[in-house]
Design an enzyme around this catalytic site. Structure first.
Site, PDB file in Angstrom:
ATOM      1  N   GLY A   1       4.585   3.904   2.585  1.00  0.00           N
ATOM      2  CA  GLY A   1       5.100   4.074   1.231  1.00  0.00           C
ATOM      3  C   GLY A   1       4.319   5.117   0.451  1.00  0.00           C
ATOM      4  O   GLY A   1       3.361   5.721   0.951  1.00  0.00           O
TER       5      GLY A   1
ATOM      6  N   ILE B   1       1.943   5.348  -1.783  1.00  0.00           N
ATOM      7  CA  ILE B   1       0.491   5.394  -2.004  1.00  0.00           C
ATOM      8  C   ILE B   1      -0.287   4.757  -0.857  1.00  0.00           C
ATOM      9  O   ILE B   1      -1.456   4.388  -1.023  1.00  0.00           O
ATOM     10  CB  ILE B   1       0.110   4.730  -3.341  1.00  0.00           C
ATOM     11  CG1 ILE B   1       0.590   3.267  -3.396  1.00  0.00           C
ATOM     12  CG2 ILE B   1       0.671   5.531  -4.505  1.00  0.00           C
ATOM     13  CD1 ILE B   1       0.036   2.488  -4.567  1.00  0.00           C
ATOM     14  N   LYS B   2       0.327   4.646   0.304  1.00  0.00           N
ATOM     15  CA  LYS B   2      -0.386   4.063   1.435  1.00  0.00           C
ATOM     16  C   LYS B   2      -1.359   5.081   2.033  1.00  0.00           C
ATOM     17  O   LYS B   2      -1.359   6.263   1.686  1.00  0.00           O
ATOM     18  CB  LYS B   2       0.609   3.579   2.479  1.00  0.00           C
ATOM     19  CG  LYS B   2       1.451   2.393   2.025  1.00  0.00           C
ATOM     20  CD  LYS B   2       0.575   1.210   1.635  1.00  0.00           C
ATOM     21  CE  LYS B   2       1.367  -0.074   1.427  1.00  0.00           C
ATOM     22  NZ  LYS B   2       2.225  -0.068   0.246  1.00  0.00           N
ATOM     23  N   ASN B   3      -2.193   4.605   2.982  1.00  0.00           N
ATOM     24  CA  ASN B   3      -3.194   5.490   3.601  1.00  0.00           C
ATOM     25  C   ASN B   3      -2.550   6.753   4.162  1.00  0.00           C
ATOM     26  O   ASN B   3      -3.112   7.847   4.102  1.00  0.00           O
ATOM     27  CB  ASN B   3      -3.914   4.752   4.728  1.00  0.00           C
ATOM     28  CG  ASN B   3      -4.781   3.613   4.223  1.00  0.00           C
ATOM     29  OD1 ASN B   3      -4.908   3.408   3.018  1.00  0.00           O
ATOM     30  ND2 ASN B   3      -5.378   2.871   5.133  1.00  0.00           N
ATOM     31  N   LEU B   4      -1.372   6.590   4.749  1.00  0.00           N
ATOM     32  CA  LEU B   4      -0.550   7.710   5.216  1.00  0.00           C
ATOM     33  C   LEU B   4       0.828   7.517   4.604  1.00  0.00           C
ATOM     34  O   LEU B   4       1.398   6.425   4.709  1.00  0.00           O
ATOM     35  CB  LEU B   4      -0.468   7.716   6.740  1.00  0.00           C
ATOM     36  CG  LEU B   4       0.349   8.845   7.391  1.00  0.00           C
ATOM     37  CD1 LEU B   4      -0.266   9.230   8.733  1.00  0.00           C
ATOM     38  CD2 LEU B   4       1.813   8.442   7.610  1.00  0.00           C
TER      39      LEU B   4
END
Length: 380
Positions: free
Chosen positions: A185, A187-190
């Site tokens: 999504g 704002i996830k790490n990727l």
């Protein structure tokens, strides 16, 4: 003399882009094929290669990944799924989407992750799956529970929305034998802008997942284009990842080592800055093995501290209100005193790759002041 600028800690987390994403998306737009294409399949292959697994199945979101994984594991109406209450509501909604029943369990207050003994104690004759949540990016080792789960045919489906890139011992999350679900999504790490993936345990499960995410159609796009028909071999949903989103993910994956380094450095900066602060307990993500997604503390008088931090222009949040207390999940309420206690204390600090170490120190100092002020007010 110039006045030093105030650290920008008021902004909420936003996607961290490296500059190559625009070119990747532009190429897809120029090609004119925006659905599930060879770009999506390349993203799957590169995710699998990075994790060290045979296959990955890309879908539209982390929630879609959980939904598909539960279906692929045969979880359905009336089955019970052991799940921590301390998670985003999407985890529980995926359980409800297949008609299953959430059986809420406690978490370790130091990590906000489930422990093997809590999982074993929650099992019943109706348990079909266990759904550990890798809170904040920390891998979950069910350890002593694994043999019992295997003997009873209970699937382990990991909600690893926070944990792309993290490790359990020497293995990446996704390569440890569980049916693992990632979120890509905003704002996830990727990030893919929006997206997710399921890491299947077998080739048969991979095939099942590919049918589920493509309306039950089993042929790839290339295979469908080469013939006059296609085969629908079962139930399916429109959960395929678009080439546009996959292109963003590919650009991100090629720079992921930078994300891993930055996130660890920022989390460690918070840890060091908060160590001397009385009244603040940092939730441990096992940073040497994790790519942290959140930086969460526990504080007394959380509501006052939250308000004081907001007044100081700092974008704090709460991840998450316990689900067993939510009206939507009231029929499956169980008393969970540990979760209820930490649910009143947790506070998420600004944590994203736009932050600087100087901003981390500003947040930590502001938190120390807010905690002291809240405690002094409560003592009056």
């Amino acid at each position: 003399m110039t006045t030093p600028s105030r650290p920008d800690t008021a902004r909420n987390a936003s996607p961290y882009l490296y500059g190559t994403e625009l070119e990747a998306v532009s190429q897809v737009l120029a090609d004119g094929q925006y659905g599930h294409t060879a770009v999506t399949e390349q993203f799957e292959q590169e995710i699998a290669r990075y994790l060290g697994v045979p296959d990955a199945v890309a879908v539209t979101s982390g929630t879609a990944a959980l939904h598909c994984a539960l279906l692929a594991a045969g979880v359905g109406a009336g089955d019970e799924v052991v799940v921590p209450s301390m998670t985003f509501c999407a985890t529980v909604q995926a359980v409800r989407a297949v008609g299953a029943i959430p059986r809420f369990v406690e978490v370790n207050p130091d990590t906000l992750c489930v422990e093997p003994d809590a999982v074993l104690a929650a099992l019943t004759g109706r348990t079909r799956a266990v759904l550990p949540v890798l809170y904040g990016g920390r891998a979950v080792d069910l350890g002593a529970a694994n043999d019992t789960l295997h003997e009873r045919g209970i699937a382990v489906i990991e909600d690893a929305a926070h944990a792309f890139g993290s490790r359990l011992n020497h293995l990446r999350v996704g390569a440890t034998g569980a049916l693992t679900c990632f979120s890509f999504g905003p704002i996830k790490n990727l990030t893919c802008g929006q997206g997710g993936a399921v890491i299947p345990r077998t080739s048969a499960e991979a095939r099942k997942l590919r049918g589920l995410r493509m309306l039950g159609v089993v042929q790839s796009q290339a295979e469908r284009q080469a013939t006059t028909g296609y085969t629908v071999d079962g139930f399916g949903l429109r959960y395929q990842l678009s080439a546009i989103n996959a292109a963003i993910g590919l650009a991100q994956l090629r720079r992921f080592a930078e994300a891993e380094k930055t996130r660890r450095e920022l989390w460690c900066a918070y840890r060091d800055a908060l160590r001397p602060v009385d009244g603040v307990t940092l939730v441990d993500v096992n940073v040497s093995h994790s790519v942290p997604h959140l930086c969460v503390v526990r504080v007394r008088r959380r509501e006052q501290v939250f308000r004081l931090m907001k007044e100081r222009g700092i974008a704090v949040g709460v991840h998450y209100p316990p689900n067993h207390l939510q009206e939507a999940f009231k029929p499956w309420y169980r008393p969970l005193p540990v979760t209820e206690q930490v649910g009143e204390e947790i506070l998420s600090l600004p944590f994203h790759q736009h932050l600087t170490v100087a901003e981390v120190h500003h947040v930590a100092a502001s938190l120390a002041d807010a905690v002291a002020q809240a405690q002094a007010g409560g003592a009056q």
